[in-house]
Write a protein that holds these residues in place. Structure first.
Motif, short mmCIF file in Angstrom:
data_model
loop_
_atom_site.label_atom_id
_atom_site.label_comp_id
_atom_site.label_asym_id
_atom_site.label_seq_id
_atom_site.Cartn_x
_atom_site.Cartn_y
_atom_site.Cartn_z
N ARG A 97 0.61 -3.54 4.92
CA ARG A 97 0.05 -3.63 3.57
C ARG A 97 1.17 -3.57 2.54
O ARG A 97 2.26 -3.07 2.82
CB ARG A 97 -0.91 -2.48 3.26
CG ARG A 97 -2.21 -2.49 4.00
CD ARG A 97 -3.14 -3.56 3.46
NE ARG A 97 -4.47 -3.46 4.00
CZ ARG A 97 -4.86 -4.00 5.14
NH1 ARG A 97 -4.02 -4.64 5.89
NH2 ARG A 97 -6.11 -3.89 5.54
N THR A 98 0.85 -4.05 1.36
CA THR A 98 1.73 -3.86 0.21
C THR A 98 0.90 -3.26 -0.92
O THR A 98 -0.30 -3.54 -1.04
CB THR A 98 2.39 -5.17 -0.27
OG1 THR A 98 1.37 -6.11 -0.58
CG2 THR A 98 3.31 -5.74 0.79
N TYR A 99 1.54 -2.43 -1.72
CA TYR A 99 0.87 -1.74 -2.82
C TYR A 99 1.69 -1.87 -4.09
O TYR A 99 2.90 -2.11 -4.03
CB TYR A 99 0.70 -0.25 -2.49
CG TYR A 99 -0.16 0.00 -1.29
CD1 TYR A 99 -1.53 0.12 -1.42
CD2 TYR A 99 0.39 0.10 -0.01
CE1 TYR A 99 -2.34 0.34 -0.31
CE2 TYR A 99 -0.42 0.31 1.09
CZ TYR A 99 -1.78 0.43 0.93
OH TYR A 99 -2.57 0.63 2.03
N THR A 100 1.03 -1.69 -5.21
CA THR A 100 1.73 -1.63 -6.49
C THR A 100 1.71 -0.22 -7.07
O THR A 100 2.49 0.07 -7.97
CB THR A 100 1.11 -2.62 -7.51
OG1 THR A 100 -0.27 -2.31 -7.68
CG2 THR A 100 1.28 -4.06 -7.06
N GLN A 101 0.85 0.63 -6.56
CA GLN A 101 0.74 2.01 -7.03
C GLN A 101 1.36 2.95 -6.00
O GLN A 101 0.87 3.04 -4.86
CB GLN A 101 -0.73 2.38 -7.26
CG GLN A 101 -1.43 1.51 -8.27
CD GLN A 101 -0.87 1.70 -9.67
OE1 GLN A 101 -0.53 2.82 -10.05
NE2 GLN A 101 -0.77 0.62 -10.41
N GLU A 144 -1.08 5.65 -4.45
CA GLU A 144 -2.00 5.09 -3.46
C GLU A 144 -1.29 4.86 -2.13
O GLU A 144 -1.82 5.16 -1.06
CB GLU A 144 -2.59 3.79 -3.98
CG GLU A 144 -3.61 3.19 -3.06
CD GLU A 144 -4.23 1.92 -3.60
OE1 GLU A 144 -5.22 1.48 -3.00
OE2 GLU A 144 -3.74 1.37 -4.60
N ALA A 145 -0.07 4.33 -2.19
CA ALA A 145 0.70 4.09 -0.97
C ALA A 145 0.97 5.40 -0.24
O ALA A 145 0.86 5.47 0.99
CB ALA A 145 2.01 3.38 -1.32
N LYS A 155 6.71 -4.26 -5.49
CA LYS A 155 5.78 -3.84 -4.44
C LYS A 155 6.33 -2.67 -3.63
O LYS A 155 7.54 -2.45 -3.57
CB LYS A 155 5.51 -5.00 -3.48
CG LYS A 155 4.89 -6.22 -4.12
CD LYS A 155 3.47 -5.98 -4.48
CE LYS A 155 2.86 -7.24 -5.08
NZ LYS A 155 1.48 -7.10 -5.41
N PHE A 165 -9.98 2.37 -0.55
CA PHE A 165 -8.87 2.25 -1.49
C PHE A 165 -9.08 0.97 -2.28
O PHE A 165 -9.57 -0.02 -1.78
CB PHE A 165 -7.53 2.21 -0.77
CG PHE A 165 -7.28 3.47 0.00
CD1 PHE A 165 -6.94 4.63 -0.66
CD2 PHE A 165 -7.42 3.50 1.37
CE1 PHE A 165 -6.72 5.81 0.03
CE2 PHE A 165 -7.20 4.66 2.08
CZ PHE A 165 -6.86 5.82 1.41
N GLU A 220 -6.67 -0.84 -4.53
CA GLU A 220 -5.65 -1.86 -4.79
C GLU A 220 -4.73 -2.02 -3.60
O GLU A 220 -3.60 -1.58 -3.60
CB GLU A 220 -4.82 -1.51 -6.01
CG GLU A 220 -3.96 -2.66 -6.44
CD GLU A 220 -3.23 -2.38 -7.72
OE1 GLU A 220 -2.12 -2.87 -7.87
OE2 GLU A 220 -3.77 -1.67 -8.57
N GLU A 221 -5.20 -2.65 -2.56
CA GLU A 221 -4.37 -2.92 -1.42
C GLU A 221 -4.31 -4.42 -1.21
O GLU A 221 -5.27 -5.14 -1.44
CB GLU A 221 -4.87 -2.21 -0.17
CG GLU A 221 -6.26 -2.62 0.23
CD GLU A 221 -6.79 -1.76 1.36
OE1 GLU A 221 -7.47 -2.33 2.23
OE2 GLU A 221 -6.53 -0.58 1.37
N ASP A 222 -3.15 -4.89 -0.82
CA ASP A 222 -2.95 -6.31 -0.56
C ASP A 222 -2.66 -6.49 0.91
O ASP A 222 -1.92 -5.71 1.50
CB ASP A 222 -1.77 -6.85 -1.36
CG ASP A 222 -1.99 -6.72 -2.86
OD1 ASP A 222 -3.15 -6.84 -3.29
OD2 ASP A 222 -1.01 -6.50 -3.58
#
Length: 74
Positions: A9-13, A16-17, A45, A67, A69-71
């Protein structure tokens, strides 16, 4: 990254990560975060890696959690 690890996964927060990483570690899944965000402006990211042998269970655990905001890494 060393051989045998895969990005799931990639996160911006960052928070959250970290929460996801802790959740995986509570299930005995080793997880590594690589923060590629700019330190001044916080754009970019944060990548979450797990061992290839744990990819399937890690994906199930992450998807079953709520969750926002997960990409997908793919």
């Amino acid at each position: 990254m060393e051989k045998g690890w895969i990005k799931v996964r990639t996160y911006t927060q960052a928070l959250e990560a970290e929460i996801v990483k802790q959740m995986l570690e509570e299930h005995d899944i080793a997880a590594v975060l690589i923060n590629k965000q700019d330190s001044s402006y916080l754009f970019g990211k944060i990548e979450l890696y797990v061992n290839e042998s744990d990819e399937a269970i890690a994906t199930v655990l992450i998807n079953s959690a709520s969750f926002t905001e997960e990409d997908n890494a793919n």
